[in-house]
Design a protein around this motif. Sequence first.
Motif, PDB file in Angstrom:
ATOM      1  N   ASP A   1     -16.954  -5.620   3.224  1.00 35.42           N
ATOM      2  CA  ASP A   1     -15.757  -5.414   4.035  1.00 35.42           C
ATOM      3  C   ASP A   1     -14.569  -5.030   3.190  1.00 35.42           C
ATOM      4  O   ASP A   1     -13.596  -4.479   3.676  1.00 35.42           O
ATOM      5  N   SER A   2     -14.599  -5.368   1.889  1.00 31.44           N
ATOM      6  CA  SER A   2     -13.503  -5.023   0.992  1.00 31.44           C
ATOM      7  C   SER A   2     -13.948  -3.911   0.059  1.00 31.44           C
ATOM      8  O   SER A   2     -13.702  -3.946  -1.136  1.00 31.44           O
ATOM      9  N   SER A   3     -14.630  -2.907   0.610  1.00 34.38           N
ATOM     10  CA  SER A   3     -15.231  -1.867  -0.207  1.00 34.38           C
ATOM     11  C   SER A   3     -14.195  -1.011  -0.893  1.00 34.38           C
ATOM     12  O   SER A   3     -13.020  -1.029  -0.562  1.00 34.38           O
ATOM     13  N   MET A   4     -14.685  -0.219  -1.855  1.00 38.26           N
ATOM     14  CA  MET A   4     -13.826   0.649  -2.623  1.00 38.26           C
ATOM     15  C   MET A   4     -13.489   1.910  -1.825  1.00 38.26           C
ATOM     16  O   MET A   4     -13.625   3.020  -2.294  1.00 38.26           O
ATOM     17  N   ALA A   5     -13.073   1.739  -0.590  1.00 38.16           N
ATOM     18  CA  ALA A   5     -12.722   2.881   0.242  1.00 38.16           C
ATOM     19  C   ALA A   5     -11.325   3.359  -0.083  1.00 38.16           C
ATOM     20  O   ALA A   5     -10.562   2.689  -0.775  1.00 38.16           O
ATOM     21  N   ILE A   6     -10.986   4.539   0.444  1.00 40.34           N
ATOM     22  CA  ILE A   6      -9.617   5.017   0.288  1.00 40.34           C
ATOM     23  C   ILE A   6      -8.698   3.985   0.916  1.00 40.34           C
ATOM     24  O   ILE A   6      -8.892   3.599   2.065  1.00 40.34           O
ATOM     25  N   PRO A   7      -7.680   3.496   0.218  1.00 45.36           N
ATOM     26  CA  PRO A   7      -6.814   2.473   0.785  1.00 45.36           C
ATOM     27  C   PRO A   7      -6.154   2.974   2.056  1.00 45.36           C
ATOM     28  O   PRO A   7      -5.676   4.097   2.127  1.00 45.36           O
ATOM     29  N   THR A   8      -6.125   2.126   3.071  1.00 41.59           N
ATOM     30  CA  THR A   8      -5.457   2.485   4.312  1.00 41.59           C
ATOM     31  C   THR A   8      -4.043   1.930   4.318  1.00 41.59           C
ATOM     32  O   THR A   8      -3.670   1.106   3.482  1.00 41.59           O
ATOM     33  N   ARG A   9      -3.257   2.356   5.290  1.00 39.34           N
ATOM     34  CA  ARG A   9      -1.877   1.903   5.367  1.00 39.34           C
ATOM     35  C   ARG A   9      -1.755   0.549   6.056  1.00 39.34           C
ATOM     36  O   ARG A   9      -0.701  -0.059   6.060  1.00 39.34           O
ATOM     37  N   SER A  10      -2.810   0.114   6.725  1.00 37.78           N
ATOM     38  CA  SER A  10      -2.745  -1.166   7.428  1.00 37.78           C
ATOM     39  C   SER A  10      -2.880  -2.303   6.431  1.00 37.78           C
ATOM     40  O   SER A  10      -3.329  -2.129   5.324  1.00 37.78           O
ATOM     41  N   GLY A  11      -2.514  -3.502   6.847  1.00 37.12           N
ATOM     42  CA  GLY A  11      -2.625  -4.645   5.958  1.00 37.12           C
ATOM     43  C   GLY A  11      -1.567  -5.692   6.191  1.00 37.12           C
ATOM     44  O   GLY A  11      -1.590  -6.734   5.561  1.00 37.12           O
ATOM     45  N   ALA A  12      -0.630  -5.415   7.130  1.00 36.51           N
ATOM     46  CA  ALA A  12       0.440  -6.380   7.363  1.00 36.51           C
ATOM     47  C   ALA A  12      -0.116  -7.729   7.790  1.00 36.51           C
ATOM     48  O   ALA A  12       0.428  -8.774   7.452  1.00 36.51           O
ATOM     49  N   SER A  13      -1.236  -7.715   8.547  1.00 34.13           N
ATOM     50  CA  SER A  13      -1.814  -8.976   9.001  1.00 34.13           C
ATOM     51  C   SER A  13      -2.411  -9.766   7.849  1.00 34.13           C
ATOM     52  O   SER A  13      -2.663 -10.964   7.976  1.00 34.13           O
TER      53      SER A  13
ATOM     54  N   ILE B   1       8.065  -2.457   5.975  1.00 35.36           N
ATOM     55  CA  ILE B   1       6.768  -2.979   6.395  1.00 35.36           C
ATOM     56  C   ILE B   1       6.818  -3.433   7.845  1.00 35.36           C
ATOM     57  O   ILE B   1       5.824  -3.381   8.563  1.00 35.36           O
ATOM     58  N   GLY B   2       7.996  -3.833   8.303  1.00 36.04           N
ATOM     59  CA  GLY B   2       8.125  -4.262   9.686  1.00 36.04           C
ATOM     60  C   GLY B   2       7.889  -5.752   9.822  1.00 36.04           C
ATOM     61  O   GLY B   2       7.462  -6.431   8.895  1.00 36.04           O
ATOM     62  N   GLY B   3       8.167  -6.275  11.005  1.00 39.84           N
ATOM     63  CA  GLY B   3       8.042  -7.710  11.226  1.00 39.84           C
ATOM     64  C   GLY B   3       9.396  -8.375  11.176  1.00 39.84           C
ATOM     65  O   GLY B   3      10.380  -7.801  10.697  1.00 39.84           O
TER      66      GLY B   3
ATOM     67  N   VAL C   1       6.404 -10.686   2.496  1.00 45.38           N
ATOM     68  CA  VAL C   1       6.548  -9.393   1.837  1.00 45.38           C
ATOM     69  C   VAL C   1       7.050  -9.583   0.408  1.00 45.38           C
ATOM     70  O   VAL C   1       6.614  -8.886  -0.514  1.00 45.38           O
ATOM     71  N   ARG C   2       7.965 -10.521   0.201  1.00 40.10           N
ATOM     72  CA  ARG C   2       8.429 -10.772  -1.165  1.00 40.10           C
ATOM     73  C   ARG C   2       7.286 -11.236  -2.053  1.00 40.10           C
ATOM     74  O   ARG C   2       7.194 -10.849  -3.228  1.00 40.10           O
ATOM     75  N   TYR C   3       6.406 -12.062  -1.505  1.00 34.98           N
ATOM     76  CA  TYR C   3       5.253 -12.498  -2.292  1.00 34.98           C
ATOM     77  C   TYR C   3       4.313 -11.330  -2.556  1.00 34.98           C
ATOM     78  O   TYR C   3       3.677 -11.256  -3.620  1.00 34.98           O
ATOM     79  N   LEU C   4       4.216 -10.391  -1.600  1.00 32.04           N
ATOM     80  CA  LEU C   4       3.418  -9.194  -1.845  1.00 32.04           C
ATOM     81  C   LEU C   4       4.002  -8.395  -3.011  1.00 32.04           C
ATOM     82  O   LEU C   4       3.256  -7.914  -3.872  1.00 32.04           O
ATOM     83  N   VAL C   5       5.321  -8.270  -3.041  1.00 25.19           N
ATOM     84  CA  VAL C   5       5.957  -7.563  -4.157  1.00 25.19           C
ATOM     85  C   VAL C   5       5.641  -8.276  -5.467  1.00 25.19           C
ATOM     86  O   VAL C   5       5.365  -7.633  -6.486  1.00 25.19           O
ATOM     87  N   ASP C   6       5.642  -9.605  -5.449  1.00 27.97           N
ATOM     88  CA  ASP C   6       5.276 -10.361  -6.652  1.00 27.97           C
ATOM     89  C   ASP C   6       3.863  -9.983  -7.112  1.00 27.97           C
ATOM     90  O   ASP C   6       3.617  -9.806  -8.317  1.00 27.97           O
ATOM     91  N   TRP C   7       2.934  -9.870  -6.167  1.00 25.39           N
ATOM     92  CA  TRP C   7       1.577  -9.466  -6.508  1.00 25.39           C
ATOM     93  C   TRP C   7       1.545  -8.048  -7.067  1.00 25.39           C
ATOM     94  O   TRP C   7       0.824  -7.765  -8.039  1.00 25.39           O
ATOM     95  N   LEU C   8       2.310  -7.152  -6.475  1.00 21.89           N
ATOM     96  CA  LEU C   8       2.330  -5.762  -6.927  1.00 21.89           C
ATOM     97  C   LEU C   8       2.917  -5.652  -8.335  1.00 21.89           C
ATOM     98  O   LEU C   8       2.472  -4.831  -9.142  1.00 21.89           O
TER      99      LEU C   8
END
Length: 239
Positions: free
Chosen positions: A8-20, A141-143, A152-159
Motif C-alpha cells: 500500500d506504500s509502494s514506490m509509486a509516483i507521489p500523489t498530492r493527497s495525504g492530508a488525512s 494544505i487546507g483545514g 502541518v507544522r509537524y509535517l514541516v519538521d519531518w520535511l
Amino acid sequence: MAALNNEDSSMAIPTRSGASALPPPRAAQPKQWDCFLALAAVSGSEERRISSREISRATKLSVETLGGILAYLQSVGLVAGSRGTYAVTREGWAVAEAWRQDSAQGRLLLQGLFLARWPARMAYDILCDGPVTQDEFVERIGGEGFGHTRRVRYLVDWLVMALLVHRDAALTVSASSALLASVHQWQSVSALPSQPTAHEPRKGVLMGMTHSELRALPPGHYMAVLKNVVSLSEIDAVG
C-alpha cells in the motif's frame, strides 16, 4: 516471522493527497521519531510484528496517541501494520540502522524514502514557485483549527529532517534542491509508455526497479540504492 506486506506504500509516483495522514497533533515530531526508532528496535531486521500495547510500553505513550503516529508512519512507508499489530518495513529498518550509526546518513535515506511518497509531492506543489511562510504552508494544505496547524507544522519538521525543505529563523520554508530536482524523476516515470506484459507492471519504478524488486534486495544493496537516489540530486546539508 514473515514480514508485513507493505504494497500500500509502494514506490509509486507521489500523489498530492495525504492530508488525512498528516502527523498527529498530540505528540511533537521528535517524539514521533523516537516512537519510530523504538518500534524499529523491537521489530528488528526480521520485521517482527508488535502489538500496539507492546509499543505503548516501549514508548510510554498512550495507545490513543500511538494511533495517529502509527497511521502517519505507515503512510510514509516506515511502518506497516494491520489489526493492532505493526512492524518496521525493510525501508524503515534501513533508515533506523543508518541513523543509529550516523544521523546524517539516516536523514539521506529518509529523504530517498520520502521522495517516492506523498509528503514530497505535497511540499513540491506548495514550494515549486518559491519560498512561503510556515503559516502560508499551513493555509495551502487546507483545514482549520489549532490541531490542524500543529499537524502541518509537524509535517514541516519531518520535511526538514528528510532534507526536503529548509526553514530559516524567520520561519520561511523553501524547497531543497533535492526536492526541486525530484520533479524530473516523477515526470520521467509518468511519461513511460504503457506496455502490458505477463510480468509485474512497471508502475512506480525507482532506479529502474519496482517496489517489490527493491524489497527483494539484500539490506546492503537496498541501502546502496537509496544512497544512489539521493546522490543523483544535489544535496544541501541543512539542519
